[in-house]
Design an enzyme around this catalytic site. Sequence first.
Site, mmCIF file in Angstrom:
data_model
loop_
_atom_site.group_PDB
_atom_site.id
_atom_site.type_symbol
_atom_site.label_atom_id
_atom_site.label_comp_id
_atom_site.label_asym_id
_atom_site.label_seq_id
_atom_site.Cartn_x
_atom_site.Cartn_y
_atom_site.Cartn_z
ATOM 1 N N CYS A 11 0.817 -1.191 0.000
ATOM 2 C CA CYS A 11 0.000 0.000 0.000
ATOM 3 C C CYS A 11 0.855 1.245 0.000
ATOM 4 O O CYS A 11 0.605 2.170 0.749
ATOM 5 C CB CYS A 11 -0.902 -0.057 1.229
ATOM 6 S SG CYS A 11 -0.856 -1.631 2.102
ATOM 7 N N HIS A 69 -3.506 -3.618 6.094
ATOM 8 C CA HIS A 69 -3.673 -2.774 4.923
ATOM 9 C C HIS A 69 -3.742 -1.332 5.392
ATOM 10 O O HIS A 69 -4.146 -1.060 6.519
ATOM 11 C CB HIS A 69 -4.938 -3.171 4.155
ATOM 12 C CG HIS A 69 -5.128 -2.402 2.887
ATOM 13 N ND1 HIS A 69 -4.123 -2.233 1.970
ATOM 14 C CD2 HIS A 69 -6.201 -1.734 2.392
ATOM 15 C CE1 HIS A 69 -4.573 -1.503 0.962
ATOM 16 N NE2 HIS A 69 -5.832 -1.181 1.198
ATOM 17 N N ASP A 92 -8.806 4.854 -0.721
ATOM 18 C CA ASP A 92 -7.818 3.786 -0.747
ATOM 19 C C ASP A 92 -7.059 3.872 -2.052
ATOM 20 O O ASP A 92 -7.591 3.590 -3.117
ATOM 21 C CB ASP A 92 -8.534 2.436 -0.615
ATOM 22 C CG ASP A 92 -7.536 1.292 -0.486
ATOM 23 O OD1 ASP A 92 -6.328 1.526 -0.702
ATOM 24 O OD2 ASP A 92 -7.973 0.177 -0.174
ATOM 25 N N ASN A 132 -14.952 -5.433 7.845
ATOM 26 C CA ASN A 132 -16.019 -6.202 8.490
ATOM 27 C C ASN A 132 -16.441 -7.471 7.753
ATOM 28 O O ASN A 132 -17.486 -8.052 8.077
ATOM 29 C CB ASN A 132 -17.247 -5.309 8.686
ATOM 30 C CG ASN A 132 -17.971 -5.643 9.976
ATOM 31 O OD1 ASN A 132 -17.725 -6.688 10.577
ATOM 32 N ND2 ASN A 132 -18.869 -4.779 10.403
ATOM 33 N N GLU A 180 -17.021 -5.670 18.183
ATOM 34 C CA GLU A 180 -16.986 -7.023 17.622
ATOM 35 C C GLU A 180 -17.746 -7.972 18.553
ATOM 36 O O GLU A 180 -17.516 -7.966 19.755
ATOM 37 C CB GLU A 180 -15.524 -7.465 17.465
ATOM 38 C CG GLU A 180 -15.304 -8.656 16.571
ATOM 39 C CD GLU A 180 -15.734 -8.418 15.139
ATOM 40 O OE1 GLU A 180 -16.696 -9.075 14.716
ATOM 41 O OE2 GLU A 180 -15.112 -7.582 14.444
#
Length: 401
Positions: A11, A69, A92, A132, A180
């Site tokens: 990245c 990432h 992104d 997710n 979570e």
Amino acid sequence: MLSLDPGSPACWCFLCLSAVMRCLGIPTRVITNFDSGHDTDGNLIIDEYYDNTGRILENMKKDTVWNFHVWNECWMVRKDLPPGYGGWQVLDATPQETSNGLYCCGPASVKAIKEGEVDLNYDTPFAFSMVNADCMSWLVYGGKEQKLHRDTATVGNFISTKSIQSDERDDVTESYKYEEGSLQERQVFLKALQKLKTERAPGPHQGDSNSFSSAPRRQDSSRSLDTPSLRPSDVIQVSLKFELLDPPNMGQDINFVLLAVNLSPQFKDLKLNLSAQSLLHDGSPLAPFWQDVAFITLFPEEEKTYPCKILYSQYSQYLSTDKLIRISALGEEKSSPEKILVNKIITLTFPRIMINVLGVASVNQPLTVQVVFSNPLSEPVEDCVLTLEGSGLFKKQQRVL
Ligand SMILES: *[C@@H]1O[C@H](CO)[C@@H](O)[C@H](O)[C@H]1NC(C)=O
């Protein structure tokens, strides 16, 4: 902060993007996510395929989980969205998937990701899957696929940025998802799934003429869209877990155990195939280099550890530059037709390079530094190269043989 191998696909682009956005006066920060989903077919599920030896197979669909990432958040007003979705937006810069033939991930509203509003522009389903997605594992055997395990928690942890005015880590996970394991988090996931299902239903084309398009990605089957089912291990009532006995240092043998706990009042008879293979940063597997078979019997409520060892000589030839090893155990319990699967990813630690400054550094005076690196291997290494550089100190890179 992060150690990136020059060879890794990752990245890098986020560095350039944040510089450009900040030059334009757009507030921008860098976000890191562990582990990051890469869902290529827009069903919010990362599918993984195993054979019956416990080997993870190359994924046809290229759905993968990256061990981390990095992307950017930019602060924007979103007049194109309903009120409340302005503020931080995901951009992104890493080319991963195209939207209508163009690589352009975002801007996707962080608030929309948290609320599962995946129909809001741009590329929100992809951004949602990064933090997710569920991981679903399948056993491929005799041309058939059998569901093994659904993991809802691996993807999207410790989502981090740098604190303002300090180098501390600021955890922003809560801005991307509800806690979570909470009911709200599952509800948002199911809402996002529902919205994608509706978008895919036959009907008028949903895309827009904007160059940023959020057209839903193609979906090859609706198989994975059903709601979560019981995990096989819940049926078998045996919990399996890999535990490392020592820190996994490069050059040393890896000692670990498979911990099996019988959660039921019945006797259990397990037969497991164990396997180890190297992984690349993007989750692609390489060939297995270690296999074992474990027979474990457990009395009601009994707990047992099955010791394992992977010798340095067994893994040394098979490491990738990402130094990731995946171990897995897959098998069955005598009384159940269900399969059971557990796995763990090990990141080998490399010895540090230490730089000691000898003496006082003064302008225009030579300075001696000592660079210390010790060979972690039990064998001699030859033809080593140490590359040194220092901004304004050396005219070019210094190579020491
Ligand atoms: C373990 O792998 C072998 C093939 O090497 C296979 O025949 C066997 O069925 C597997 N065992 C389990 C429990 O899946």
